[in-house]
Motif scaffolding. Structure first.
Motif, PDB file in Angstrom:
ATOM      1  N   VAL A 151       0.861  -1.182   0.000  1.00  0.00           N
ATOM      2  CA  VAL A 151       0.000   0.000   0.000  1.00  0.00           C
ATOM      3  C   VAL A 151       0.896   1.230   0.000  1.00  0.00           C
ATOM      4  N   PRO A 152       0.519   2.281  -0.725  1.00  0.00           N
ATOM      5  CA  PRO A 152       1.403   3.434  -0.890  1.00  0.00           C
ATOM      6  C   PRO A 152       1.600   4.226   0.403  1.00  0.00           C
ATOM      7  N   GLN A 153       2.866   4.434   0.780  1.00  0.00           N
ATOM      8  CA  GLN A 153       3.168   5.297   1.910  1.00  0.00           C
ATOM      9  C   GLN A 153       2.978   6.742   1.465  1.00  0.00           C
ATOM     10  N   GLY A 154       2.395   7.540   2.347  1.00  0.00           N
ATOM     11  CA  GLY A 154       2.117   8.928   2.002  1.00  0.00           C
ATOM     12  C   GLY A 154       0.711   9.111   1.486  1.00  0.00           C
ATOM     13  N   SER A 155      -0.057   8.017   1.393  1.00  0.00           N
ATOM     14  CA  SER A 155      -1.441   8.118   0.943  1.00  0.00           C
ATOM     15  C   SER A 155      -2.388   8.226   2.141  1.00  0.00           C
ATOM     16  N   ILE A 156      -3.646   8.537   1.878  1.00  0.00           N
ATOM     17  CA  ILE A 156      -4.651   8.641   2.930  1.00  0.00           C
ATOM     18  C   ILE A 156      -5.114   7.244   3.377  1.00  0.00           C
ATOM     19  N   LEU A 157      -5.357   6.383   2.401  1.00  0.00           N
ATOM     20  CA  LEU A 157      -5.900   5.049   2.687  1.00  0.00           C
ATOM     21  C   LEU A 157      -4.839   4.048   3.122  1.00  0.00           C
ATOM     22  N   GLY A 158      -3.594   4.270   2.751  1.00  0.00           N
ATOM     23  CA  GLY A 158      -2.516   3.307   3.013  1.00  0.00           C
ATOM     24  C   GLY A 158      -2.460   2.777   4.444  1.00  0.00           C
TER      25      GLY A 158
END
Length: 331
Positions: A319-326
C-alpha cells in the motif's frame, strides 16, 4: 531614520522571541516550533547530492541513483515475499478459522457499500487542504486547487463519484512521485531509505471520501484490533506505552514477572498482499471490492532525487506510503 527603524525591528523581534520562550517554557513541543522559526531545528535538512554504493564503488550519477532507488522500492517486497515459507492452510481465506474469525461481531449481517459523496463534502475537503502539500506528477499545486475550491468542487465531485460508482480509479490518480527519505545507518545503502509517495491532490480527495466511510464502518463494528495504537484516531505511542506500563506494574504488584517479545515488520507497508487484503475486506462485509482492487493494482511510480527523475516502474504489492488510505488498509 533607517538605523532607527532597523533597531526597532530588531528590538521587537527580540521581545517577541523572549515572550514566546517564556510562554512555552513548560511546553517543549511548542517551544521547539518557535525555535525552528529561528533556524534552530533539531532536524537537519540534507539537500546534498545522494551517493549510493554499487559493487563496492560509490555512484554519483543522479539518473542511475534514481533508477536504482525505484528498482529497489518496486522489487524489495516481492523478493521478501519469496523468502516466506508457505502459510498453513488453516490461515487460508477459505479455511474455517478465517471464515469464523469475524463471527463474534455478527459480520454476516453487516455490509458496507461505499457511497457517492456530496458537493458539500468535496468543498469542505478542498478548503481544508494544506496549501504547502508537495505537488504530484500532474503538477497541479494544492494552493491552486484550494483557492479555486468554489469552481472546482462540481467537476471534482463528478470525478470522485464516477470512480466510486464505476469501481475504477483513474491511472493518473495512481501514479506517484516518490521521495527517498533517509532512515538510519549508512547513507550509501539503498535499503536505508524509506519511500514516501507524493500523489496528486485530486487522488487525496478521492481517498478521503472512501477513508471516511471505511474507517467509520471498521470502528463502529469493532473490526480493528482493540489494542492497536498505530494509525488510529485518538491513539498514539502514548496510549500503547500507558497500557504496557500499567500491565507491567499490575503484574509486578502481584509478585509476577513480565516478559516481552518485540517484533519488527520489515517493509511492512510494501509487503501487503493485494489479494489477501481484498479477501479480508470482503470477509469484513465491504462490497466495493472492485474499487479497492482497482485502487491497489496498476499503480506506477518514479523516484525523484534532487530534481532528477527515474523511469516509471510498476508496483506489484503493498500500500502506498504517504497516501490517505494506506495506513488504514495496512491495519
Amino acid at each position: 531614520m533607517r538605523n532607527l527603524v532597523q533597531r526597532n525591528v530588531k528590538k521587537a523581534k527580540e521581545e517577541y522571541v523572549a515572550n514566546k520562550i517564556e510562554e512555552n517554557k513548560n511546553a517543549p513541543k511548542k517551544l521547539w516550533e518557535q525555535l525552528k522559526t529561528l533556524g534552530y531545528s533539531s532536524k537537519q535538512k540534507n539537500n546534498a547530492c545522494v551517493v549510493l554504493k554499487v559493487d563496492g564503488q560509490n555512484c554519483h550519477n543522479l539518473n542511475d541513483i534514481a533508477n536504482m532507488f525505484n528498482n529497489f522500492f518496486t522489487t524489495v517486497a516481492s523478493k521478501l515475499v519469496e523468502k516466506l515459507p508457505p502459510s498453513p492452510n488453516i490461515f487460508h481465506v477459505a479455511s474455517t478459522l478465517f471464515q469464523q474469525f469475524y463471527s463474534r461481531v455478527n459480520i454476516n449481517r453487516l455490509q458496507l457499500e461505499i457511497s457517492p459523496v456530496s458537493e458539500e463534502f468535496i468543498y469542505k475537503e478542498l478548503c481544508h487542504l494544506n496549501s504547502f502539500k508537495s505537488t504530484g506528477l500532474d503538477d497541479i499545486p494544492a494552493r491552486f486547487v484550494k483557492d479555486a475550491a468554489t469552481t472546482l468542487t462540481k467537476p471534482i465531485n463528478f470525478i470522485v463519484n464516477l470512480s466510486i460508482t464505476s469501481g475504477i480509479v483513474p491511472d493518473q490518480l495512481k501514479s506517484a512521485r516518490v521521495k527517498p527519505l533517509f532512515k538510519k545507518n549508512n547513507r550509501t545503502e539503498v535499503g536505508n531509505y524509506r519511500p514516501i509517495s507524493i500523489l496528486c491532490i485530486i487522488s487525496k480527495i478521492l481517498e478521503k471520501a472512501v477513508y471516511k466511510q471505511l474507517e467509520s464502518y471498521l470502528v463502529k463494528n469493532n473490526l480493528l484490533y482493540e489494542l492497536q495504537s498505530g494509525f488510529r484516531s485518538a491513539y498514539s505511542t502514548d496510549t500503547c506505552l500507558i497500557h504496557l506500563f500499567d500491565h507491567i506494574k499490575s503484574q509486578t504488584s502481584k509478585g509476577l514477572f513480565t516478559g516481552m517479545v518485540m517484533i519488527d515488520l520489515q517493509k511492512a507497508f510494501d509487503t501487503v498482499d493485494h489479494q489477501i487484503l481484498c479477501n479480508k475486506l470482503q470477509a469484513m462485509g465491504v462490497s466495493n471490492i472492485k474499487w479497492f482492487e482497482s485502487y491497489l493494482t496498476g499503480r506506477q511510480q518514479l523516484v525523484n532525487v534532487n530534481g532528477t527523475e527515474s523511469n516509471p516502474a510498476n508496483i506489484s504489492c503493498g500500500v502506498p506510503q504517504g497516501s490517505i488510505l494506506g495506513p488504514l488498509l495496512f491495519l
